[in-house]
Design a protein around this motif. Structure first.
Motif, short mmCIF file in Angstrom:
data_model
loop_
_atom_site.label_atom_id
_atom_site.label_comp_id
_atom_site.label_asym_id
_atom_site.label_seq_id
_atom_site.Cartn_x
_atom_site.Cartn_y
_atom_site.Cartn_z
N ALA A 1 -59.01 30.39 55.99
CA ALA A 1 -59.72 29.89 54.82
C ALA A 1 -61.45 29.86 55.19
N CYS A 2 -61.86 29.72 56.26
CA CYS A 2 -63.17 29.48 56.89
C CYS A 2 -63.79 31.24 56.70
N VAL A 3 -62.99 32.12 57.33
CA VAL A 3 -63.18 33.54 57.22
C VAL A 3 -63.26 34.15 55.67
N ASN B 1 -73.14 36.85 58.37
CA ASN B 1 -72.76 38.09 59.57
C ASN B 1 -72.82 37.26 60.93
N TYR B 2 -73.67 36.52 61.06
CA TYR B 2 -73.52 35.72 62.61
C TYR B 2 -72.57 34.77 62.51
N SER B 3 -72.20 34.02 61.55
CA SER B 3 -71.23 33.17 61.57
C SER B 3 -69.71 33.68 61.67
N TYR B 4 -69.80 34.64 60.82
CA TYR B 4 -68.53 35.49 60.91
C TYR B 4 -68.28 35.95 62.32
N GLY B 5 -69.37 36.51 63.02
CA GLY B 5 -69.15 37.19 64.54
C GLY B 5 -68.83 36.11 65.22
N LYS C 1 -73.22 28.76 58.95
CA LYS C 1 -72.43 29.08 57.62
C LYS C 1 -73.26 28.53 56.60
N GLN C 2 -73.32 27.42 56.74
CA GLN C 2 -74.03 26.41 55.70
C GLN C 2 -75.52 26.75 55.25
N LYS C 3 -76.18 27.28 56.36
CA LYS C 3 -77.73 27.67 56.09
C LYS C 3 -77.34 29.01 55.24
N GLY C 4 -76.50 29.94 55.56
CA GLY C 4 -76.43 30.84 54.90
C GLY C 4 -76.15 30.74 53.31
N ILE C 5 -75.35 30.07 53.11
CA ILE C 5 -74.63 29.55 51.86
C ILE C 5 -75.97 28.85 51.04
N GLU D 1 -81.41 37.34 53.70
CA GLU D 1 -81.27 36.42 54.84
C GLU D 1 -80.32 35.53 54.98
N ALA D 2 -79.40 35.52 53.76
CA ALA D 2 -78.35 34.81 53.71
C ALA D 2 -77.20 35.91 54.35
N LEU D 3 -77.39 36.79 54.18
CA LEU D 3 -76.11 37.96 54.84
C LEU D 3 -76.51 37.84 56.56
#
Length: 212
Positions: free
Chosen positions: A75-77, A22-26, A2-6, A16-18
């Motif tokens: 909150a994370c989601v 998406n991976y962290s959400y999954g 998630k942090q790498k995406g941000i 790339e962020a998406l």
């Protein structure tokens, strides 16, 4: 992840962020077949056959016991979905942004004013938005201001008037400016609609005069 995406989002690398978001959400929320055999078969050889709601179940990943972790999980989601929505907006993918923000509302209710504010923006910036979409945007910005005032009052009661390091007050002035801009767009659209209607009526009236 998630942090790498941000970090990628902050560097304006939205595609790339998406991928990372998406991976962290999954990893937090996913679906599985209730039938374990079908689940195994689907992973080995995916099928295009229709999947019914009663055939699947939502799975969640908690770092602690669910009764302890539920609010942190939500909150994370919501945070991941919000940043995904920002990426989609930067890429002019407003429909996907709205889908993310719709899910945010389903998860968080009215506790995150920024969800309503960003959804209003997504509809406002979308050149393909209908007049109905713009009215929905107006409803959203009004909700954002209303819930933002409640949010700021809560922070004021808990932390006082000074600057705090725990919660940042919502910039209601920015919300107000967006509402004003939105109202101007709606009014301009209405003026254009009236102008086009008068022009059509004028043509009809003119053709009738020629016939007579």
């Amino acid at each position: 992840i998630k942090q790498k995406g941000i970090r990628l989002y902050n560097r304006k690398k939205y595609h790339e962020a998406l991928e990372h978001l998406n991976y962290s959400y999954g990893l937090l929320r996913w679906i599985e077949f209730k039938d374990k055999a079908r689940q195994t078969d689907f992973v080995i050889k995916p099928s295009l056959d229709g999947i019914l709601d009663e055939e699947i179940v939502e799975k969640r990943c908690y770092l602690d016991a669910p009764d302890v972790e539920e609010e942190s999980y939500k909150a994370c989601v919501v945070y991941i979905l919000e940043v995904m929505a920002y990426c989609h907006m930067e890429l002019r993918q407003y429909k996907h942004a709205i889908e993310c923000l719709d899910e945010c509302e389903e998860t968080a209710g009215d506790t995150v004013p920024d969800v309503f504010f960003r959804r209003a923006q997504a509809r406002m910036y979308n050149k393909n938005s209908t007049n109905e979409d713009m009215e929905k945007a107006k409803e959203d910005i009004e909700k954002a201001i209303k819930f933002g005032e409640i949010y700021n009052e809560g922070i004021k009661k808990k932390y006082g008037e000074g600057i705090n390091f725990y919660k940042k007050p919502i910039d209601l002035e920015m919300y107000g400016k967006t509402k004003k801009k939105l109202e101007e767009i709606i009014e301009a659209r209405l003026d254009m609609k009236t102008y086009n209607l008068r022009r059509i009526l004028g043509k009809v009236h003119g053709s009738k005069k020629k016939e007579s």
